[in-house]
Write a protein that holds these residues in place. Structure first.
Motif, PDB file in Angstrom:
ATOM      1  N   ARG B  55       0.982  -1.190   0.088  1.00 49.97           N
ATOM      2  CA  ARG B  55      -0.106   0.032   0.018  1.00 49.97           C
ATOM      3  C   ARG B  55       1.021   1.255  -0.172  1.00 49.97           C
ATOM      4  O   ARG B  55       0.691   2.158  -0.601  1.00 49.97           O
ATOM      5  CB  ARG B  55      -0.832  -0.131   1.103  1.00 49.97           C
ATOM      6  CG  ARG B  55      -2.283  -0.819   1.191  1.00 49.97           C
ATOM      7  CD  ARG B  55      -2.979  -0.749   2.464  1.00 49.97           C
ATOM      8  NE  ARG B  55      -3.895  -1.845   2.302  1.00 49.97           N
ATOM      9  CZ  ARG B  55      -3.705  -3.216   2.558  1.00 49.97           C
ATOM     10  NH1 ARG B  55      -2.508  -3.592   2.943  1.00 49.97           N
ATOM     11  NH2 ARG B  55      -4.696  -4.363   2.477  1.00 49.97           N
ATOM     12  N   GLU B  56       1.859   1.140   0.713  1.00 47.84           N
ATOM     13  CA  GLU B  56       2.802   2.488   0.913  1.00 47.84           C
ATOM     14  C   GLU B  56       3.600   2.582  -0.418  1.00 47.84           C
ATOM     15  O   GLU B  56       3.829   3.532  -1.023  1.00 47.84           O
ATOM     16  CB  GLU B  56       3.798   1.950   1.819  1.00 47.84           C
ATOM     17  CG  GLU B  56       4.730   3.582   2.211  1.00 47.84           C
ATOM     18  CD  GLU B  56       6.111   3.154   2.853  1.00 47.84           C
ATOM     19  OE1 GLU B  56       6.146   2.125   3.810  1.00 47.84           O
ATOM     20  OE2 GLU B  56       6.845   3.992   2.463  1.00 47.84           O
ATOM     21  N   ILE B  57       3.999   1.430  -0.771  1.00 49.34           N
ATOM     22  CA  ILE B  57       4.773   1.308  -2.424  1.00 49.34           C
ATOM     23  C   ILE B  57       3.775   2.052  -3.433  1.00 49.34           C
ATOM     24  O   ILE B  57       4.316   2.853  -4.093  1.00 49.34           O
ATOM     25  CB  ILE B  57       5.151   0.007  -2.681  1.00 49.34           C
ATOM     26  CG1 ILE B  57       6.062  -0.521  -1.646  1.00 49.34           C
ATOM     27  CG2 ILE B  57       5.822   0.084  -4.132  1.00 49.34           C
ATOM     28  CD1 ILE B  57       6.236  -2.082  -1.943  1.00 49.34           C
ATOM     29  N   ILE B  58       2.462   1.796  -3.468  1.00 45.39           N
ATOM     30  CA  ILE B  58       1.929   2.015  -4.575  1.00 45.39           C
ATOM     31  C   ILE B  58       1.305   3.549  -4.313  1.00 45.39           C
ATOM     32  O   ILE B  58       1.125   4.408  -5.270  1.00 45.39           O
ATOM     33  CB  ILE B  58       0.778   1.422  -4.970  1.00 45.39           C
ATOM     34  CG1 ILE B  58      -0.361   0.895  -3.760  1.00 45.39           C
ATOM     35  CG2 ILE B  58       1.253   0.064  -5.678  1.00 45.39           C
ATOM     36  CD1 ILE B  58      -1.575   0.063  -4.056  1.00 45.39           C
ATOM     37  N   SER B  59       1.339   3.883  -3.275  1.00 43.45           N
ATOM     38  CA  SER B  59       1.066   5.273  -2.699  1.00 43.45           C
ATOM     39  C   SER B  59       2.290   6.510  -3.213  1.00 43.45           C
ATOM     40  O   SER B  59       2.077   7.681  -3.282  1.00 43.45           O
ATOM     41  CB  SER B  59       0.846   5.433  -1.172  1.00 43.45           C
ATOM     42  OG  SER B  59       1.911   5.500  -0.608  1.00 43.45           O
ATOM     43  N   ARG B  60       3.235   5.564  -3.140  1.00 50.22           N
ATOM     44  CA  ARG B  60       4.440   6.655  -3.661  1.00 50.22           C
ATOM     45  C   ARG B  60       4.765   6.647  -5.110  1.00 50.22           C
ATOM     46  O   ARG B  60       5.502   7.180  -5.467  1.00 50.22           O
ATOM     47  CB  ARG B  60       5.609   6.133  -2.958  1.00 50.22           C
ATOM     48  CG  ARG B  60       5.706   6.505  -1.441  1.00 50.22           C
ATOM     49  CD  ARG B  60       7.041   5.845  -0.655  1.00 50.22           C
ATOM     50  NE  ARG B  60       8.221   5.635  -1.215  1.00 50.22           N
ATOM     51  CZ  ARG B  60       9.349   5.193  -0.976  1.00 50.22           C
ATOM     52  NH1 ARG B  60       9.103   4.168   0.078  1.00 50.22           N
ATOM     53  NH2 ARG B  60      10.508   5.157  -1.699  1.00 50.22           N
ATOM     54  N   SER B  61       4.059   5.743  -5.955  1.00 53.47           N
ATOM     55  CA  SER B  61       4.083   5.659  -7.405  1.00 53.47           C
ATOM     56  C   SER B  61       3.762   7.056  -7.856  1.00 53.47           C
ATOM     57  O   SER B  61       2.937   7.705  -7.567  1.00 53.47           O
ATOM     58  CB  SER B  61       3.130   4.700  -7.752  1.00 53.47           C
ATOM     59  OG  SER B  61       3.148   4.694  -9.123  1.00 53.47           O
ATOM     60  N   VAL B  62       4.477   7.442  -8.953  1.00 52.93           N
ATOM     61  CA  VAL B  62       4.511   8.674  -9.798  1.00 52.93           C
ATOM     62  C   VAL B  62       3.221   8.670 -10.347  1.00 52.93           C
ATOM     63  O   VAL B  62       2.351   9.748 -10.346  1.00 52.93           O
ATOM     64  CB  VAL B  62       5.663   8.695 -10.704  1.00 52.93           C
ATOM     65  CG1 VAL B  62       5.219  10.044 -11.640  1.00 52.93           C
ATOM     66  CG2 VAL B  62       6.859   8.895  -9.926  1.00 52.93           C
ATOM     67  N   LEU B  82       7.480   0.417 -11.680  1.00 50.68           N
ATOM     68  CA  LEU B  82       6.883   1.388 -10.668  1.00 50.68           C
ATOM     69  C   LEU B  82       7.934   2.652 -10.354  1.00 50.68           C
ATOM     70  O   LEU B  82       8.980   2.254  -9.759  1.00 50.68           O
ATOM     71  CB  LEU B  82       6.426   0.887  -9.281  1.00 50.68           C
ATOM     72  CG  LEU B  82       5.151   1.468  -8.753  1.00 50.68           C
ATOM     73  CD1 LEU B  82       3.826   1.368  -9.678  1.00 50.68           C
ATOM     74  CD2 LEU B  82       4.658   0.805  -7.628  1.00 50.68           C
ATOM     75  N   LEU B  83       7.800   3.716 -11.006  1.00 54.25           N
ATOM     76  CA  LEU B  83       8.731   4.670 -10.767  1.00 54.25           C
ATOM     77  C   LEU B  83       8.623   5.547  -9.243  1.00 54.25           C
ATOM     78  O   LEU B  83       7.464   6.169  -9.139  1.00 54.25           O
ATOM     79  CB  LEU B  83       9.021   5.605 -12.061  1.00 54.25           C
ATOM     80  CG  LEU B  83       9.935   6.883 -11.862  1.00 54.25           C
ATOM     81  CD1 LEU B  83      11.181   6.189 -11.802  1.00 54.25           C
ATOM     82  CD2 LEU B  83       9.896   7.625 -13.027  1.00 54.25           C
ATOM     83  N   ILE B  84       9.633   5.274  -8.532  1.00 48.88           N
ATOM     84  CA  ILE B  84       9.416   5.943  -7.193  1.00 48.88           C
ATOM     85  C   ILE B  84      10.212   7.163  -7.103  1.00 48.88           C
ATOM     86  O   ILE B  84       9.729   8.212  -6.837  1.00 48.88           O
ATOM     87  CB  ILE B  84       9.688   4.902  -5.972  1.00 48.88           C
ATOM     88  CG1 ILE B  84       8.506   3.720  -6.379  1.00 48.88           C
ATOM     89  CG2 ILE B  84       9.522   5.612  -4.725  1.00 48.88           C
ATOM     90  CD1 ILE B  84       8.641   2.685  -5.155  1.00 48.88           C
ATOM     91  N   ASP B  85      11.315   7.111  -7.642  1.00 47.35           N
ATOM     92  CA  ASP B  85      12.099   8.127  -7.768  1.00 47.35           C
ATOM     93  C   ASP B  85      12.344   8.686  -9.058  1.00 47.35           C
ATOM     94  O   ASP B  85      12.482   8.048 -10.121  1.00 47.35           O
ATOM     95  CB  ASP B  85      13.824   7.553  -7.070  1.00 47.35           C
ATOM     96  CG  ASP B  85      13.572   7.138  -5.465  1.00 47.35           C
ATOM     97  OD1 ASP B  85      12.799   7.820  -4.883  1.00 47.35           O
ATOM     98  OD2 ASP B  85      13.852   6.173  -5.218  1.00 47.35           O
TER      99      ASP B  85
END
Lengths: 167, 230
Positions: B55-62, B82-85
């Motif tokens: 959940r945290e990962i997808i919430s950080r997705s661009v 999934l591009l996070i940075d």
């Protein structure tokens, strides 16, 4: 037939219950062991008499579950001993036996044992051919060839059958 | 013995068993029968295969991640990076070192992952392909290393084993305008560890520049799960 659990004859002080399997065998179990099953606990809270009839669990499976409950209700055993009992409990058991066990523990809501049995079954199922799963679960393929091809297309990466086992 | 065939086993119970297998076994289970498929595709079965803090990962997705089931989410996370940075452009350096860290909590258990450095080489890129760059991955006691050449010409070549014991890798075009090179692979057994990924070229003291880094991408290698691989 009344069979006492592994701790031998129960003292008059301890409450006990009689659990009857679907094939008519009766097991005398201490109440402290029985209530480790959430379903049995609920039944005991609701009814007066001490006889519980389980219509879908056979005697062999019930005997195994009761051995587990009695061991876990024994305050004299350490947690380590109980854990090694759990590992011993599922090791070497036939897949078929595990199927009955997982069904019984699901019905009786013995969460810990259900978890241990399900995990053991999964370990055996890993890397097995679809044909193996059908055979062991006694399931007929009810797909049309077109439907089967469609499902295979969805996750093509999973269908590399090399190194899969059939026994 | 009573006839308690597993055909009558509750779907939930079967999903519970399948949840302890692997994503690959769960996918293959869907072809056993229609009933088996309902159990094998259920959220209960796939919850275990997703990273515990997905959940945290997808919430950080661009870009937003939409899904109708846990299995679909797994497919999306495995197939689409999934591009996070964000990206960074290297102007000019002589000591080049890129490091990435990720906790295995963010990854699916019982899965072999490949780590890929995703880059572009600007038209005026220079000094990058003079010497091979070293790449390595560390997960707990497990360590793998290799070397890569950052040359356009070698884009299409396959991996070749080299005498040094490591693996020599080359840049590949991804089809989305970026290039990628594998840093290595590792097996996530589900226990919590830190994955350290490294790319460096520090031997040659020549100036290097023109490298655009998108990030490090981790994706499951859908080859066979080699259990006990680490």
């Amino acid at each position: 037939m009344v069979t006492t659990d592994e701790k031998g004859p129960l003292t008059a002080k301890k409450k006990s219950v009689i659990i009857r399997s679907c094939d008519g065998d009766e097991f005398l179990v201490s109440e402290s062991a029985a209530v480790l099953s959430t379903s049995l606990k609920k039944i005991l809270e609701e009814k007066e008499d001490r006889l519980i009839h389980l219509s879908d669990i056979d005697n062999k499976t019930l005997a195994m579950v009761i051995a587990y409950l009695s061991t876990h209700a024994d305050d004299g055993l350490s947690d380590d001993l109980k854990r090694s009992f759990d590992q011993e409990f599922v090791s070497g058991k036939e897949f078929d036996v595990l199927k009955y066990l997982v069904l019984a523990t699901d019905t009786l809501q013995v969460t810990c044992l259900c978890y241990t049995v399900a995990k053991k079954m999964a370990d055996i199922m890993k890397n097995k051919l679809v044909e193996w799963v059908r055979r062991e679960f006694d399931i007929q393929n009810d797909y049309t060839p077109e439907a089967e091809a469609e499902i295979r297309r969805l996750d093509a990466w999973a269908w590399d059958d090399r190194q899969l086992e059939d026994d | 013995m009573a006839e308690t065939r597993l055909e009558t086993l509750p779907e939930e119970c079967l999903s519970h068993v399948i949840s302890f297998t692997s994503p690959r076994d769960a996918c293959r289970s869907s072809i056993v029968s229609g009933m088996f498929r309902d159990a094998a595709d259920s959220d209960l079965a796939w919850e275990n295969f997703l990273p515990s803090d997905y959940r945290e990962i997808i919430s950080r997705s661009v870009s937003p991640v939409e899904f109708s089931s846990k299995k679909e989410l797994f497919r999306k996370l495995s197939s689409t990076p999934l591009l996070i940075d964000g990206g960074n452009k290297l102007i000019m350096v002589c000591w080049l070192e890129i490091r990435g860290k990720i906790n295995t909590r963010m990854l699916s258990p019982n899965t072999t992952y490949g780590a890929y450095l995703v880059i572009q080489l600007a038209g005026r890129a220079f000094g990058l392909g003079v010497l091979p760059s070293e790449v390595s991955i560390e997960v707990g006691d497990y360590k793998t290393r290799g070397t890569i050449y950052m040359n356009h010409e070698q884009c299409k070549r396959q991996e070749v084993d080299v005498l040094s014991g490591g693996v020599e890798r080359v840049l590949c075009a991804r089809g989305d305008g970026w290039l990628e090179v594998e840093l290595g692979e590792f097996y996530n057994d589900g226990s919590e560890k830190e994955v350290k990924m490294e790319f460096r070229e520090i031997k040659g003291e020549q100036l290097k520049g023109g490298l655009v880094v998108e990030g490090i991408e981790l994706r499951p290698k859908h080859s066979l799960n080699l259990e006990g691989f680490l």
